[in-house]
Motif scaffolding. Sequence first.
Motif, mmCIF file in Angstrom:
data_model
loop_
_atom_site.group_PDB
_atom_site.id
_atom_site.type_symbol
_atom_site.label_atom_id
_atom_site.label_comp_id
_atom_site.label_asym_id
_atom_site.label_seq_id
_atom_site.Cartn_x
_atom_site.Cartn_y
_atom_site.Cartn_z
ATOM 1 N N LEU A 47 -8.389 16.089 -7.883
ATOM 2 C CA LEU A 47 -9.423 14.484 -8.299
ATOM 3 C C LEU A 47 -7.825 14.172 -7.404
ATOM 4 C CD1 LEU A 47 -11.014 12.643 -8.878
ATOM 5 C CD2 LEU A 47 -9.590 13.251 -11.280
ATOM 6 N N SER A 48 -6.865 14.011 -7.624
ATOM 7 C CA SER A 48 -5.003 12.775 -7.565
ATOM 8 C C SER A 48 -5.591 13.244 -6.147
ATOM 9 C CB SER A 48 -4.287 13.887 -8.274
ATOM 10 O OG SER A 48 -4.381 13.867 -9.723
ATOM 11 N N GLY B 27 8.122 13.606 -15.354
ATOM 12 C CA GLY B 27 9.332 12.158 -15.098
ATOM 13 C C GLY B 27 8.805 11.970 -13.816
ATOM 14 N N TRP B 28 8.393 12.902 -12.978
ATOM 15 C CA TRP B 28 7.040 12.545 -11.684
ATOM 16 C C TRP B 28 5.933 11.642 -11.830
ATOM 17 C CZ3 TRP B 28 9.932 12.368 -7.777
ATOM 18 C CH2 TRP B 28 10.873 13.177 -6.892
ATOM 19 N N LEU B 29 5.333 12.040 -13.251
ATOM 20 C CA LEU B 29 4.200 11.557 -13.563
ATOM 21 C C LEU B 29 4.849 10.060 -13.843
ATOM 22 C CD1 LEU B 29 1.519 13.211 -15.543
ATOM 23 C CD2 LEU B 29 1.597 13.551 -13.390
ATOM 24 N N ASN C 63 0.728 -1.349 -0.375
ATOM 25 C CA ASN C 63 -0.083 0.450 0.195
ATOM 26 C C ASN C 63 0.685 1.442 0.114
ATOM 27 O OD1 ASN C 63 -2.204 1.453 0.317
ATOM 28 N ND2 ASN C 63 -2.046 1.902 2.264
ATOM 29 N N VAL C 64 2.108 0.599 0.297
ATOM 30 C CA VAL C 64 3.134 2.172 0.591
ATOM 31 C C VAL C 64 2.816 2.704 -0.840
ATOM 32 C CG1 VAL C 64 5.030 2.940 1.037
ATOM 33 C CG2 VAL C 64 3.874 1.348 2.019
ATOM 34 N N PRO C 65 3.646 2.062 -1.840
ATOM 35 C CA PRO C 65 3.662 2.264 -3.276
ATOM 36 C C PRO C 65 2.621 3.476 -3.688
ATOM 37 C CG PRO C 65 4.192 0.674 -3.166
ATOM 38 C CD PRO C 65 4.094 0.217 -1.920
ATOM 39 N N PHE C 66 0.740 2.695 -3.433
ATOM 40 C CA PHE C 66 -0.097 4.184 -3.581
ATOM 41 C C PHE C 66 0.617 5.469 -3.237
ATOM 42 C CE2 PHE C 66 -3.552 0.198 -4.039
ATOM 43 C CZ PHE C 66 -3.528 0.447 -5.552
ATOM 44 N N ILE C 67 0.408 5.337 -1.993
ATOM 45 C CA ILE C 67 0.839 7.081 -1.068
ATOM 46 C C ILE C 67 1.443 7.302 -1.815
ATOM 47 C CG2 ILE C 67 1.071 7.774 1.322
ATOM 48 C CD1 ILE C 67 -0.361 5.468 1.907
ATOM 49 N N ILE D 46 2.165 11.795 -7.987
ATOM 50 C CA ILE D 46 1.389 12.799 -8.764
ATOM 51 C C ILE D 46 1.000 14.243 -8.543
ATOM 52 C CG2 ILE D 46 -1.342 12.956 -9.978
ATOM 53 C CD1 ILE D 46 -0.529 10.034 -9.900
ATOM 54 N N ILE D 47 0.227 14.657 -7.113
ATOM 55 C CA ILE D 47 -0.083 15.875 -6.391
ATOM 56 C C ILE D 47 0.952 16.783 -7.353
ATOM 57 C CG2 ILE D 47 -0.946 16.978 -5.061
ATOM 58 C CD1 ILE D 47 -2.248 14.169 -4.149
ATOM 59 N N PHE D 48 1.937 16.676 -7.215
ATOM 60 C CA PHE D 48 3.725 17.425 -6.795
ATOM 61 C C PHE D 48 4.535 17.850 -8.346
ATOM 62 C CE2 PHE D 48 2.227 17.092 -1.795
ATOM 63 C CZ PHE D 48 1.823 18.043 -1.933
ATOM 64 N N ALA D 49 3.711 16.945 -9.150
ATOM 65 C CA ALA D 49 4.516 16.832 -10.798
ATOM 66 C C ALA D 49 4.533 18.504 -10.598
ATOM 67 C CB ALA D 49 3.845 15.479 -10.949
#
Length: 518
Positions: free
Chosen positions: A234-235, A171-173, A154-158, A164-167
């Motif tokens: 949304l993210s 590359g961050w996406l 579950n950690v990779p989900f978070i 994504i939020i701070f991309a």
Amino acid sequence: MDSDKVVRAMARWWQTVSQEDADPSARNPMLYDPLQDGVVKTSKTRQYVAALIMCLGAVAAGTALAWTSPVLAQISVQPPSNATAGNSTMGNSTIANGTSPVPLPLPSEDRLQLTAGQQTWVSSLLAIGAFLGAMPTGYIADAIGRRYTAMVMNVPFILAWLSIIFANSAGWLYVGRFLIGISTGSFCVVAPMYISEIAETSIRGTLGTLFQLLLTVGILFVYLVGSMVSWTTLSTLCLFVPIGLMLGLFILPETPVYLLKKGQRAEAALSLKWLWGRYCDSRSAIQMIQNDLDQAAADAGIMDLFSNRGARNGLVISMLLMFFQQFSGINAVIFYTVPIFQSAGSTLDASVCSIIVGLVQVIMTLTSSLLIERAGRKILLLFSSTVMSICLAILGAYFDMKDSHKDVSSIGWLPLLCVVLFMITFSVGYGPIPWLMMGELFLPDVKATAVSITVMANWLCVFIVTKSFGSMIESLGSDVTFWFFAACMAAATIYVATMLQETKGKSASQIQSWLNGR
């Protein structure tokens, strides 16, 4: 030979009973089996609670899979074309969103402007991550337990949603979508395993369909909210799902099957009491699990999966059900949802069509969860593939007439009816049931490995269907493409009718007897 097995089994039973009596923790009052009015009772409430908490991973996966549908239009140099949209949510088609219609874009933001090539990577990295995430999850689940595996994966989900939020660059996406794929593939393995090992036989089917149901809820959430808010909002909202999952996992017990497999008999009994209620007959239930474990090898490897007849047959059935699920033509039907709605005279925009599709999936998957223990797995699969095959054949004929420039305006309602029936029957049968049966067909010694291989095969089929769909449309035409999927569903009907037996209400030993040809 049979007498030797009986002697060994009795010796193992006496040894475990002696160990339990010698274990101080076994004297925990919770381990006693008090009878209320002389009747053994089990409570199903906590089984539902535990399954729902674990299936928050399915909600998280659903949000990840549908995310690109409303978002790509907001963060792209130009809105994605149909071809790009077709791959924008390259997801597991149990989800039925591999090629979802693209909603009307909200105003784009300046910090991210993706090119067409970058859009493709944002879409495809999830499937790659899911394939790689499913690979080791079975082994991890056997090493540290189903519950701790869910926590770790579950950690990779978070981290993915934070990325994504701070991309501020593509590359961050990419990092976020790859990480979210790892978690998605992992929960496709560990959630069905956990549910199958905590459920009573009488509700095993209902709990098994919750994974697909909650996944469609996640998709519908993104379709609804994504059409109204910016992609960062949304993210951020999607991030709360894995956070809630992590908090919920702290209150869940490990499965009795895993604990007993590790020799922790008292802990297994406590887990069973938590799940099935204080007044359940834990001793009998534990002994039944122990009998299944005794029937299995102690530490089976991947070769045992292929050398053992029952395990091999279970793997073939699971992989074929996943194959038929992905080659049901669900991507093709959803790709043409908007044109079909328009041909019926509808003026609905793409976002509304997406919401309608998502709503139908949620309602009908819920219906499946209510029917599964009454109608059974086999009859729902036969109903699903038969109706889907007919609908696909009619859609192929419709597009053949349309491509031949024949007047089809008078029958515009027919393909719309076929789409609705197709979505209903997919959600009732081939959407949830392959996931359910995957958890039913294997003994504990090979379950982790078998489920990992099955999920990897599922994601491979997702990749093949999604990548080949566009070229099939171009080279073969829409009509032949739909007929191809209709033929696959006809083959599924024949296979299930002739080779599959009903597993409703059957114990693990009864299912293994069938798989072993006894």
